[in-house]
Design a protein around this motif. Structure first.
Motif, short mmCIF file in Angstrom:
data_model
loop_
_atom_site.label_atom_id
_atom_site.label_comp_id
_atom_site.label_asym_id
_atom_site.label_seq_id
_atom_site.Cartn_x
_atom_site.Cartn_y
_atom_site.Cartn_z
N SER A 7 -4.45 1.81 -2.66
CA SER A 7 -3.76 3.10 -2.68
C SER A 7 -2.39 2.97 -2.02
CB SER A 7 -4.59 4.16 -1.96
OG SER A 7 -3.92 5.40 -1.90
N ALA A 8 -2.32 2.21 -0.92
CA ALA A 8 -1.09 2.20 -0.13
C ALA A 8 -0.70 0.84 0.40
CB ALA A 8 -1.23 3.18 1.03
N GLY A 129 -2.06 -4.45 -6.51
CA GLY A 129 -1.37 -3.23 -6.87
C GLY A 129 -1.29 -2.25 -5.71
N LEU A 130 -0.27 -1.42 -5.74
CA LEU A 130 -0.10 -0.35 -4.77
C LEU A 130 0.16 0.93 -5.55
CD1 LEU A 130 2.15 -0.50 -1.58
CD2 LEU A 130 1.99 1.55 -2.98
N LEU A 168 -5.87 10.01 -1.75
CA LEU A 168 -6.78 11.14 -1.58
C LEU A 168 -6.51 11.86 -0.26
CD1 LEU A 168 -9.37 12.75 -2.31
CD2 LEU A 168 -10.69 10.91 -1.21
N ASP A 169 -6.31 13.17 -0.33
CA ASP A 169 -6.12 14.04 0.84
C ASP A 169 -4.94 13.61 1.71
OD1 ASP A 169 -8.20 15.80 0.25
OD2 ASP A 169 -9.69 14.55 1.26
N ASP A 197 -5.81 6.17 1.52
CA ASP A 197 -4.93 5.04 1.79
C ASP A 197 -5.58 3.94 2.62
OD1 ASP A 197 -3.07 6.37 0.33
OD2 ASP A 197 -1.58 6.58 1.93
N GLN A 198 -6.83 4.13 3.03
CA GLN A 198 -7.57 3.09 3.73
C GLN A 198 -8.61 2.44 2.82
OE1 GLN A 198 -6.85 2.05 6.91
NE2 GLN A 198 -5.12 3.45 6.71
N THR A 199 -8.42 2.60 1.51
CA THR A 199 -9.40 2.15 0.53
C THR A 199 -8.72 1.36 -0.58
OG1 THR A 199 -10.78 4.10 0.99
CG2 THR A 199 -11.21 2.93 -1.06
#
Length: 231
Positions: A7-8, A129-130, A168-169, A197-199
Motif C-alpha cells: 500500500s505504501a 509495487g506501491l 485503508l482508513d 499502509d502496514q499491509t
C-alpha cells in the motif's frame, strides 16, 4: 512470478522480511530500478518524485539501502533503443514501481513494451509495487483523470486475478473507509483485498499471502451472491 504488492512501501519489518525472502538475499546486496511514471499524473507530481527518491516522503522504498538504485522512466523508452533498457532490466533484482495514476501507468507500461516483457523478467526479479504500482498488477485500477488518455484505456494489467484497495482508513484518503470500499467491491467480480499502509500482498507462483502488522479485509464475490473465480 514474485510480487510484493504494498500500500505504501516497505513500512514495517514483516514486509521487509517478505521482500528479503523474495529476493533471496539482503537488500544491501540487491540492485533495483525505480519507475516513477505514475506519479507525474497527480498534482505536484514532479516534486513528489523527488521526495520519494530522497526518502523524505512516505515509508522506505527507494531509500531502503539497495546496493544500487537506478531510474527507469517509461515515457522515455519508446524513443530509446530497446536493448539499452532491456539489458538493464535483466540485471536487476527488484523493480520498484511507484504510486500515482493507475491508468497512466498502465498505458505507459503497454506503450513502452515493458508489459510484454514482464512475464519473462519476473522469472528472476521481484516486482515491488506501491499503491498504484501494486494495483496495476491486479485486475482493478483507478484514475485521477489528470491526463488526456482515451477514457477506455486499460487501468490494470491483470497479472493476478484479484483486486487491491490500498490506504485503508488513511487520513489523506477519506473515501477509503471500510464502508466505502465494501460498497465498491460489491460491483467487482473477483476477490478484493482492502489493505492499510502496514499491509502488503506477497504473490509467488504457488501462493498468495497477506503480510500485515496493520488492518486488512478480504472481500469475495461469494459475499455478494456471485461465484468465486479461481485465483
Amino acid at each position: 512470478m514474485k510480487l510484493l504488492l504494498t500500500s505504501a512501501g516497505i513500512s514495517n519489518m514483516s514486509i521487509q522480511n517478505a521482500l528479503v525472502e523474495l529476493l533471496g538475499k539482503p537488500v544491501a546486496e540487491a540492485n533495483a530500478l525505480f519507475i516513477p511514471t505514475a506519479i507525474y499524473a497527480i498534482p505536484n507530481g514532479g516534486d513528489i518524485v523527488r521526495r520519494v527518491i530522497c526518502g523524505s516522503l512516505g515509508d522506505p522504498f527507494c531509500q531502503l539501502g539497495w546496493k544500487s538504485l537506478g531510474l527507469l522512466e517509461l515515457t522515455a523508452l519508446p524513443s530509446i533503443k530497446k536493448e539499452l533498457w532491456v539489458d538493464m532490466l535483466r540485471e536487476i533484482d527488484a523493480l520498484l514501481v511507484g504510486g500515482g495514476d493507475c491508468q497512466y501507468l498502465t498505458y505507459w507500461m503497454q506503450q513502452s513494451g515493458l508489459a510484454d516483457l514482464l512475464p519473462s523478467l519476473l522469472q528472476k526479479m521481484v516486482y515491488v509495487g506501491l499503491s498504484a504500482g501494486s494495483m496495476i498488477m491486479t485486475c482493478f485500477g483507478t484514475t485521477y483523470g489528470n491526463h488526456i488518455l482515451p477514457a477506455d484505456s486499460d487501468k490494470s494489467l491483470s497479472f493476478v486475478d484479484f483486486a487491491i484497495h490500498p490506504h485503508l482508513d488513511h487520513e489523506w484518503f477519506p473515501n477509503n473507509s471500510l464502508d466505502n470500499i465494501e460498497k465498491l467491491v460489491a460491483s467487482i467480480p473477483v476477490p478484493s483485498y482492502a489493505i492499510d499502509d502496514q499491509t502488503a500482498i506477497k504473490v509467488t507462483d504457488v501462493a498468495v499471502e497477506v503480510i500485515s502488522e496493520g488492518h486488512w479485509k478480504l472481500f469475495t464475490p461469494r459475499d455478494y451472491g456471485r461465484p468465486l473465480k479461481n485465483i
